[in-house]
Write an enzyme that holds these catalytic residues in place. Structure first.
Site, PDB file in Angstrom:
ATOM      1  N   ARG A   1       0.862  -1.177   0.000  1.00  0.00           N
ATOM      2  CA  ARG A   1       0.000   0.000   0.000  1.00  0.00           C
ATOM      3  C   ARG A   1       0.903   1.233   0.000  1.00  0.00           C
ATOM      4  O   ARG A   1       1.824   1.327   0.824  1.00  0.00           O
ATOM      5  CB  ARG A   1      -0.893  -0.008   1.245  1.00  0.00           C
ATOM      6  CG  ARG A   1      -1.958   1.067   1.212  1.00  0.00           C
ATOM      7  CD  ARG A   1      -2.951   0.901   2.336  1.00  0.00           C
ATOM      8  NE  ARG A   1      -2.368   1.171   3.632  1.00  0.00           N
ATOM      9  CZ  ARG A   1      -2.980   0.928   4.787  1.00  0.00           C
ATOM     10  NH1 ARG A   1      -4.191   0.386   4.801  1.00  0.00           N
ATOM     11  NH2 ARG A   1      -2.399   1.190   5.927  1.00  0.00           N
TER      12      ARG A   1
ATOM     13  N   TYR B   1      -2.500  11.527   6.378  1.00  0.00           N
ATOM     14  CA  TYR B   1      -2.633  10.149   6.839  1.00  0.00           C
ATOM     15  C   TYR B   1      -1.572   9.251   6.190  1.00  0.00           C
ATOM     16  O   TYR B   1      -1.328   9.333   4.986  1.00  0.00           O
ATOM     17  CB  TYR B   1      -4.025   9.556   6.506  1.00  0.00           C
ATOM     18  CG  TYR B   1      -3.967   8.062   6.639  1.00  0.00           C
ATOM     19  CD1 TYR B   1      -3.963   7.484   7.898  1.00  0.00           C
ATOM     20  CD2 TYR B   1      -3.779   7.244   5.531  1.00  0.00           C
ATOM     21  CE1 TYR B   1      -3.798   6.119   8.056  1.00  0.00           C
ATOM     22  CE2 TYR B   1      -3.615   5.872   5.673  1.00  0.00           C
ATOM     23  CZ  TYR B   1      -3.617   5.324   6.939  1.00  0.00           C
ATOM     24  OH  TYR B   1      -3.420   3.979   7.088  1.00  0.00           O
TER      25      TYR B   1
ATOM     26  N   ASP C   1      -4.904   3.874   0.523  1.00  0.00           N
ATOM     27  CA  ASP C   1      -5.909   4.164   1.557  1.00  0.00           C
ATOM     28  C   ASP C   1      -6.269   5.643   1.496  1.00  0.00           C
ATOM     29  O   ASP C   1      -5.415   6.507   1.705  1.00  0.00           O
ATOM     30  CB  ASP C   1      -5.311   3.819   2.929  1.00  0.00           C
ATOM     31  CG  ASP C   1      -6.347   3.837   4.050  1.00  0.00           C
ATOM     32  OD1 ASP C   1      -7.482   4.273   3.803  1.00  0.00           O
ATOM     33  OD2 ASP C   1      -5.993   3.398   5.165  1.00  0.00           O
TER      34      ASP C   1
ATOM     35  N   HIS D   1      -8.560   6.881   3.505  1.00  0.00           N
ATOM     36  CA  HIS D   1      -8.842   7.175   4.919  1.00  0.00           C
ATOM     37  C   HIS D   1     -10.066   8.091   5.074  1.00  0.00           C
ATOM     38  O   HIS D   1     -10.025   9.089   5.797  1.00  0.00           O
ATOM     39  CB  HIS D   1      -7.604   7.754   5.616  1.00  0.00           C
ATOM     40  CG  HIS D   1      -7.395   7.188   6.995  1.00  0.00           C
ATOM     41  ND1 HIS D   1      -7.700   7.876   8.125  1.00  0.00           N
ATOM     42  CD2 HIS D   1      -6.949   5.980   7.404  1.00  0.00           C
ATOM     43  CE1 HIS D   1      -7.435   7.119   9.187  1.00  0.00           C
ATOM     44  NE2 HIS D   1      -6.982   5.967   8.774  1.00  0.00           N
TER      45      HIS D   1
ATOM     46  N   GLU E   1      -8.976   2.022  -0.713  1.00  0.00           N
ATOM     47  CA  GLU E   1      -9.532   1.744   0.621  1.00  0.00           C
ATOM     48  C   GLU E   1     -10.257   2.964   1.190  1.00  0.00           C
ATOM     49  O   GLU E   1      -9.764   4.090   1.079  1.00  0.00           O
ATOM     50  CB  GLU E   1      -8.354   1.360   1.506  1.00  0.00           C
ATOM     51  CG  GLU E   1      -8.683   1.076   2.940  1.00  0.00           C
ATOM     52  CD  GLU E   1      -7.421   0.589   3.677  1.00  0.00           C
ATOM     53  OE1 GLU E   1      -6.533  -0.016   3.035  1.00  0.00           O
ATOM     54  OE2 GLU E   1      -7.323   0.836   4.886  1.00  0.00           O
TER      55      GLU E   1
ATOM     56  N   GLU F   1     -12.740  -1.147   8.126  1.00  0.00           N
ATOM     57  CA  GLU F   1     -11.895  -1.250   9.317  1.00  0.00           C
ATOM     58  C   GLU F   1     -12.545  -0.623  10.550  1.00  0.00           C
ATOM     59  O   GLU F   1     -12.209  -0.988  11.662  1.00  0.00           O
ATOM     60  CB  GLU F   1     -10.507  -0.657   9.073  1.00  0.00           C
ATOM     61  CG  GLU F   1     -10.500   0.840   8.848  1.00  0.00           C
ATOM     62  CD  GLU F   1      -9.114   1.394   8.573  1.00  0.00           C
ATOM     63  OE1 GLU F   1      -8.393   0.821   7.749  1.00  0.00           O
ATOM     64  OE2 GLU F   1      -8.759   2.410   9.194  1.00  0.00           O
TER      65      GLU F   1
ATOM     66  N   ARG G   1     -13.083  -5.290   5.239  1.00  0.00           N
ATOM     67  CA  ARG G   1     -11.866  -5.131   6.044  1.00  0.00           C
ATOM     68  C   ARG G   1     -12.062  -5.270   7.545  1.00  0.00           C
ATOM     69  O   ARG G   1     -11.190  -4.913   8.344  1.00  0.00           O
ATOM     70  CB  ARG G   1     -11.233  -3.766   5.735  1.00  0.00           C
ATOM     71  CG  ARG G   1     -10.704  -3.749   4.351  1.00  0.00           C
ATOM     72  CD  ARG G   1      -9.723  -2.695   3.992  1.00  0.00           C
ATOM     73  NE  ARG G   1      -9.113  -1.911   5.018  1.00  0.00           N
ATOM     74  CZ  ARG G   1      -8.011  -2.256   5.692  1.00  0.00           C
ATOM     75  NH1 ARG G   1      -7.416  -3.408   5.449  1.00  0.00           N
ATOM     76  NH2 ARG G   1      -7.528  -1.454   6.605  1.00  0.00           N
TER      77      ARG G   1
ATOM     78  N   GLU H   1      -3.752  -7.164   5.843  1.00  0.00           N
ATOM     79  CA  GLU H   1      -2.815  -6.068   6.114  1.00  0.00           C
ATOM     80  C   GLU H   1      -1.819  -6.501   7.184  1.00  0.00           C
ATOM     81  O   GLU H   1      -2.178  -7.161   8.156  1.00  0.00           O
ATOM     82  CB  GLU H   1      -3.581  -4.828   6.615  1.00  0.00           C
ATOM     83  CG  GLU H   1      -2.641  -3.683   6.979  1.00  0.00           C
ATOM     84  CD  GLU H   1      -3.356  -2.410   7.439  1.00  0.00           C
ATOM     85  OE1 GLU H   1      -4.603  -2.404   7.481  1.00  0.00           O
ATOM     86  OE2 GLU H   1      -2.645  -1.441   7.742  1.00  0.00           O
TER      87      GLU H   1
ATOM     88  N   TRP I   1     -10.436  12.466   9.774  1.00  0.00           N
ATOM     89  CA  TRP I   1      -8.998  12.148   9.766  1.00  0.00           C
ATOM     90  C   TRP I   1      -8.771  10.870   9.012  1.00  0.00           C
ATOM     91  O   TRP I   1      -9.529   9.956   9.051  1.00  0.00           O
ATOM     92  CB  TRP I   1      -8.419  12.019  11.187  1.00  0.00           C
ATOM     93  CG  TRP I   1      -6.987  11.631  11.081  1.00  0.00           C
ATOM     94  CD1 TRP I   1      -5.945  12.407  10.642  1.00  0.00           C
ATOM     95  CD2 TRP I   1      -6.424  10.331  11.344  1.00  0.00           C
ATOM     96  NE1 TRP I   1      -4.784  11.682  10.611  1.00  0.00           N
ATOM     97  CE2 TRP I   1      -5.051  10.400  11.028  1.00  0.00           C
ATOM     98  CE3 TRP I   1      -6.967   9.126  11.792  1.00  0.00           C
ATOM     99  CZ2 TRP I   1      -4.192   9.303  11.162  1.00  0.00           C
ATOM    100  CZ3 TRP I   1      -6.123   8.049  11.931  1.00  0.00           C
ATOM    101  CH2 TRP I   1      -4.746   8.138  11.619  1.00  0.00           C
TER     102      TRP I   1
HETATM  103  C1  GCO Z   1      -5.068   1.084   8.092  1.00  0.00           C
HETATM  104  C2  GCO Z   1      -5.730   2.078   8.959  1.00  0.00           C
HETATM  105  C3  GCO Z   1      -4.917   2.560  10.099  1.00  0.00           C
HETATM  106  C4  GCO Z   1      -5.809   3.343  11.051  1.00  0.00           C
HETATM  107  C5  GCO Z   1      -5.479   2.994  12.448  1.00  0.00           C
HETATM  108  C6  GCO Z   1      -6.405   3.689  13.405  1.00  0.00           C
HETATM  109  O1  GCO Z   1      -5.622   0.847   7.045  1.00  0.00           O
HETATM  110  O2  GCO Z   1      -4.037   0.542   8.469  1.00  0.00           O
HETATM  111  O3  GCO Z   1      -6.393   3.060   8.230  1.00  0.00           O
HETATM  112  O4  GCO Z   1      -3.754   3.211   9.742  1.00  0.00           O
HETATM  113  O5  GCO Z   1      -5.691   4.705  10.852  1.00  0.00           O
HETATM  114  O6  GCO Z   1      -5.508   1.624  12.592  1.00  0.00           O
HETATM  115  O7  GCO Z   1      -6.293   3.146  14.670  1.00  0.00           O
HETATM  116 MG    MG Z   2      -7.188   2.060   6.464  1.00  0.00          MG
END
Ligand code: GCO
Ligand code: MG
Length: 402
Positions: free
Chosen positions: A147, A159, A210, A212, A236, A262, A283, A339, A402
Site C-alpha cells: 500500500r 494520513y 488508503d 482514509h 480503501e 476497518e 476489512r 494487512e 482524519w
Molecule cells: C489502516 C488504517 C490505520 C488506522 C489505524 C487507526 O488501514 O491501516 O487506516 O492506519 O488509521 O488503525 O487506529
Molecule cells: Mg485504512
C-alpha cells in the site's frame, strides 16, 4: 471446563494494548486482544465492570452461547467498545478450545484453505520519490502487495506518512494533534504517485491505496476513475461508510476495486455494501468486529456475493489479534489479503508468537490455540500512556475526517 479467572492487562510497549486473559479449572488459559486505539481504557472498564464478573464460573467451551450472552444480554447492541470487549472474550475462548483440542485454531475452523496468507505492507514517503523507494524496500523484503501513501504538496502532514517508516503510529500525542486537509491538492497528486510506481515496478506487484475516509462520493468516483490505468488491487475507505448507499454512486463510475470496513463492528454495518456488491473487499477484523465468531458470519455473508476478506492489520491491532486473524485467514474460503504493519521489537517481546513472515506471506504456525502469548513481566515494564489519534480540518478550519 469452568472459567476461574479473567483479567485485563493494559500495557504500552511503544503503543497501548489491552489484553484479556481467561483461566480455567483445567489449567488451560487463553488471551484475546481488546485494543481500541485512543479509547483503550473505555474497553478495559467495560470488561472489568460488565464482563469479567459474569465470566467467572461459566463453561469455557460454550463460545457461541457466551457471544450471544454478551451481545444480546447487554441490551445495548453493537458499537466499537462493546464489540471489542466481546471480541476479546471470544478470541480467548477460541484459544482455550483449540489448546484443549491440541490443535492450531485454523484446524478447528475447518482446516487450511491455502498454504499461507498474502499480506500487504504500508510504504510511505514525504514525496513521490521517497514513496517509490519505500515501495522498493518492501518488494526487496519479498512482499507481493504494497500500500503506497505519500505526502501531498502544500499539506504539512497527512494520513499514512510516518517518521519511522516501518512502524507507522498515528496515535502520537496525549491530546489529538491537528492536521490540515485539501481534497483538491490530494486528487491532483495521487495519480502522479501511481504513475511513477507503475513506471518503476511495472504491473506485477499489487498496489493498494488508503483514502482514509476523506472524499465525498463523487470525489471518490473521480479518484477511482483516474486510477484505473494503474490497476490498483484496491482503493480503501474512499468515503465514510456509515451511509452504505453512498457507494452506489462510486460504483456507477469506476471499476477500481473498493475495500471498506476497518471501523465497522458488526455485520449490520456492511450488509448492504456486501449484498448489493458495492465493495470488493471487507476489512473488518477480529478485535473490532466481535471476534472469530462474528467475523465468520460477516465472511460467510460476503462469500455469497463474491466479496473477499482483507482484514485490517495496523500496529494498533495487537500481535494477539494478528495471530487470531491469521488462523481465520488461512481457513476462510473467500480470503483476499491481510494487512500487516510491523510491530516494534518492544511489542514483539511482550507478545511472543508462533506466526511467521516469509516472502510476502504470513503463516499462523502450528502451536495449539492461536499461538500468541503474553509475557506479563515484560508487559508490566510498559505502563499505559494516554495517546489519541489525530484530528483533521480543512484549510479554512472546518472539522473533517482524519
Ligand atoms: C489502516 C488504517 C490505520 C488506522 C489505524 C487507526 O488501514 O491501516 O487506516 O492506519 O488509521 O488503525 O487506529
Ligand atoms: Mg485504512
Amino acid at each position: 471446563m469452568k472459567i476461574t479467572s479473567a483479567r485485563v492487562i493494559v500495557c504500552s510497549p511503544g503503543r497501548n494494548f489491552v489484553t484479556l486473559k481467561i483461566e480455567t479449572d483445567e489449567g488451560i488459559s487463553g488471551i484475546g486482544d481488546a485494543t481500541l486505539n485512543g479509547r483503550e481504557l473505555a474497553v478495559a472498564a467495560y470488561l472489568d465492570e460488565h464482563v469479567v464478573p459474569a465470566l467467572i464460573g461459566r463453561d469455557a467451551t460454550r463460545i457461541e452461547d457466551t457471544w450471544q450472552y454478551f451481545y444480546r444480554g447487554a441490551y445495548w447492541r453493537r458499537g466499537p467498545v462493546t464489540m471489542c470487549a466481546i471480541a476479546a472474550v471470544d478470541t480467548a475462548l477460541w484459544d482455550i478450545k483449540a489448546k484443549a483440542a491440541g490443535m492450531p485454531l485454523y484446524q478447528l475452523l475447518g482446516g487450511a484453505s491455502r498454504d499461507a496468507v498474502m499480506v500487504y505492507g504500508h510504504a510511505n514517503g514525504g514525496d513521490i520519490a521517497e514513496t517509490v523507494d519505500e515501495v522498493a524496500r518492501y518488494l526487496d523484503l519479498g512482499y507481493r502487495a504494497v500500500r503506497a501513501q505519500c505526502g501531498i504538496p502544500g499539506l504539512a502532514s497527512t494520513y499514512g506518512v510516518a517518521r519511522d517508516k516501518m512502524f507507522y503510529e498515528p496515535a502520537d500525542a496525549a491530546i489529538a494533534t491537528e492536521n490540515r486537509w485539501s481534497t483538491t491538492r490530494y486528487l491532483d497528486h495521487v495519480p502522479k504517485l501511481f504513475d511513477a510506481l507503475r513506471a518503476r515496478f511495472g504491473f506485477e506487484p499489487h498496489l493498494l491505496h488508503d483514502v482514509h475516509h476523506r472524499l465525498t462520493p463523487i470525489e471518490a468516483a473521480r479518484l477511482g476513475r483516474s486510477l484505473e490505468p494503474f490497476r490498483l488491487f484496491w482503493l480503501e475507505d474512499p468515503t465514510p461508510a456509515e451511509n452504505q448507499e453512498a457507494f452506489r454512486l462510486i460504483r456507477r463510475h469506476t471499476v477500481t476495486p473498493l475495500a471498506v470496513g476497518e471501523v465497522f463492528n458488526t455485520i449490520h454495518d456492511c450488509q448492504a455494501l456486501i449484498a448489493e456488491q458495492l465493495i470488493d473487499y471487507i476489512r473488518t477484523t477480529v478485535v473490532h468486529a466481535g471476534g472469530i465468531t462474528h467475523l465468520r458470519r460477516i465472511a460467510q455473508l460476503a462469500e455469497l456475493w463474491q466479496v473477499r476478506t482483507g482484514s485490517h492489520g495496523a500496529t494498533d491491532l495487537s500481535p494477539v489479534c494478528m495471530g487470531a486473524a491469521l488462523h481465520f485467514d488461512l481457513w476462510v474460503p473467500n480470503f483476499g489479503i491481510q494487512e500487516y504493519m510491523r510491530h516494534t521489537p518492544e511489542t514483539e517481546a511482550v507478545f511472543p508468537h508462533a506466526w511467521r513472515f516469509e516472502a510476502g506471506f504470513l503463516h499462523p504456525g502450528d502451536a495449539p490455540g492461536h499461538g500468541v502469548g503474553i509475557d506479563e513481566a515484560q508487559a508490566a515494564r510498559h505502563p499505559y500512556r494516554p495517546s489519541a489519534l489525530p484530528v483533521n480540518r480543512l484549510e479554512d478550519g472546518t472539522m473533517w475526517n482524519w
